[in-house]
Design an enzyme around this catalytic site. Structure first.
Site, PDB file in Angstrom:
ATOM      1  N   LEU A   1       0.854  -1.186   0.000  1.00 34.83           N
ATOM      2  CA  LEU A   1       0.000   0.000   0.000  1.00 34.83           C
ATOM      3  C   LEU A   1       0.889   1.234   0.000  1.00 34.83           C
ATOM      4  O   LEU A   1       1.862   1.308   0.762  1.00 34.83           O
ATOM      5  CB  LEU A   1      -0.909   0.032   1.227  1.00 34.83           C
ATOM      6  CG  LEU A   1      -2.211  -0.772   1.181  1.00 34.83           C
ATOM      7  CD1 LEU A   1      -2.909  -0.706   2.534  1.00 34.83           C
ATOM      8  CD2 LEU A   1      -3.134  -0.282   0.088  1.00 34.83           C
ATOM      9  N   ASP A   2       0.572   2.220  -0.844  1.00 33.67           N
ATOM     10  CA  ASP A   2       1.317   3.468  -0.865  1.00 33.67           C
ATOM     11  C   ASP A   2       1.187   4.172   0.486  1.00 33.67           C
ATOM     12  O   ASP A   2       0.213   3.957   1.223  1.00 33.67           O
ATOM     13  CB  ASP A   2       0.795   4.384  -1.970  1.00 33.67           C
ATOM     14  CG  ASP A   2       1.100   3.843  -3.362  1.00 33.67           C
ATOM     15  OD1 ASP A   2       2.092   3.108  -3.502  1.00 33.67           O
ATOM     16  OD2 ASP A   2       0.344   4.158  -4.294  1.00 33.67           O
ATOM     17  N   PRO A   3       2.133   5.062   0.828  1.00 34.12           N
ATOM     18  CA  PRO A   3       2.070   5.743   2.129  1.00 34.12           C
ATOM     19  C   PRO A   3       0.752   6.474   2.386  1.00 34.12           C
ATOM     20  O   PRO A   3       0.234   6.439   3.500  1.00 34.12           O
ATOM     21  CB  PRO A   3       3.250   6.723   2.059  1.00 34.12           C
ATOM     22  CG  PRO A   3       4.241   6.036   1.169  1.00 34.12           C
ATOM     23  CD  PRO A   3       3.413   5.337   0.128  1.00 34.12           C
TER      24      PRO A   3
END
Length: 339
Positions: free
Chosen positions: A46-48
């Site tokens: 998951l992206d930040p």
């Protein structure tokens, strides 16, 4: 958290509700400290900026993770139409801004798009599609991550990849001021029924010269970039687009109802046991004692003509022996979990 006789952390999965502002690796590092083991990994980065379901494997369960990534996923997201960024999300630099207020932009700004037009663009991105991943991604190019090359000023041109988008549903439309969008940041999702002025199908939004936030739900295959869907929707509509909010609500059988925040896990580390995790994620094959012994030593078993993909093979006592896959009439082990 109970440990085994040797003091090892229990093998199993931890379903984390990842907060925004952390990388997936940050979450893994936190779980390593809580579980007291280095054998921790995750399935599906998951992206930040993204929140939601992140499946983390501990000890032997790390060997399940590569097979879990083959499952379908669900997301809730907000796409901002009228602006494109270099990353495809709100953390990037705005490349184009089509508000209808600047020279060279079309006379009809993003906020005047109709719901029917937006839904048609989503429908065109549904099904088996060829998707070009974002240049700022973890995909490897000649041994290096694409995002590393992009940061060095040489973003790679990535080839399209086949992905499947089973559903791409528009939930709500919300005109946003181009000025307030800069200061307010990502907007929270609002159900369609409660959005004042939400344009009905075929009716134009009433606020000219601004951006349009679109709340969507997506069900897709592993490897699908929601950022790329936002980018491609914006391009198809001629206004540009990027992602301002992303929440993963499900990975395979694991959803938010079984997820735990990091603060909650710090008080009580909830681990889904290895056998239960495998039974929830894969078809099950029950073995005889002799089959279990053979498979535990890497042997092959006669195929049963079952569905393609990994199958969780259990011994007579309910122990997970291995993940197997059928090929050429035989079931071969993909990962063995005993002894």
């Amino acid at each position: 958290m109970a440990r085994d006789a040797r003091g090892n952390a229990p093998s199993g999965l931890i379903v984390v509700d990842k907060p925004g502002g952390m990388t997936s690796h940050d979450v893994v590092a936190r779980i390593r400290r809580l579980a007291g083991t280095r054998r921790v990994g995750h399935a599906g980065t998951l992206d930040p900026m993204a929140t939601g379901v992140l499946v983390v494997g501990v000890e032997k369960a790390t060997r399940l993770l590569g097979h879990l990534t083959l499952t379908e996923k669900e997301y809730q997201a907000t796409i901002r139409l009228g602006q494109a960024t270099d990353t495809g999300d709100a953390e990037g630099t705005v490349l184009t801004s089509n508000t209808g207020l600047t020279p060279g932009t079309p006379a009809r700004p993003a906020a005047r798009l109709t719901r029917a037009e937006v839904e048609a663009a989503a429908a065109a991105l549904t099904g088996e599609i060829q998707q070009v991943p974002p240049a700022v991604s973890a995909i490897k190019v000649a041994g290096r991550r694409a995002y590393q090359l992009a940061r060095e000023g040489a973003p790679p041109v990535l080839p399209p990849r086949p992905v499947t988008v089973w559903s791409f549903t528009v939930q709500a439309l919300r005109p946003v001021s181009a000025v307030s969008a800069v200061s307010a940041g990502p907007a929270a999702s609002i159900p369609a029924a409660s959005v004042p002025g939400d344009p009905a199908a075929g009716a134009a939004a009433s606020t000219p010269g601004d951006l349009l936030d679109v709340d969507v739900e997506v069900r897709c295959s592993s490897g699908t970039y929601i950022r790329a869907l936002a980018r491609d929707m914006g391009e198809a509509l001629g206004v540009g687009g990027h992602l301002t909010r992303l929440r993963r609500t499900r990975v395979g059988p694991y959803d938010l109802s079984t997820a735990h925040g990091l603060d909650e896990l710090a008080e009580r580390l909830t681990v889904l046991p290895l056998a239960e995790a495998a039974a929830a994620a894969f078809p099950v094959r029950e073995l005889s004692a002799e089959e279990a012994r053979s498979l535990s030593h890497g042997g092959r078993l006669p195929g049963l003509g079952g569905a393609a993909g990994p199958v969780a093979a259990f011994g007579p006592d309910g122990t997970l022996i291995a993940l197997v896959e059928e090929k050429d009439g035989a079931a071969r082990p993909l990962a063995v979990f005993v002894p």
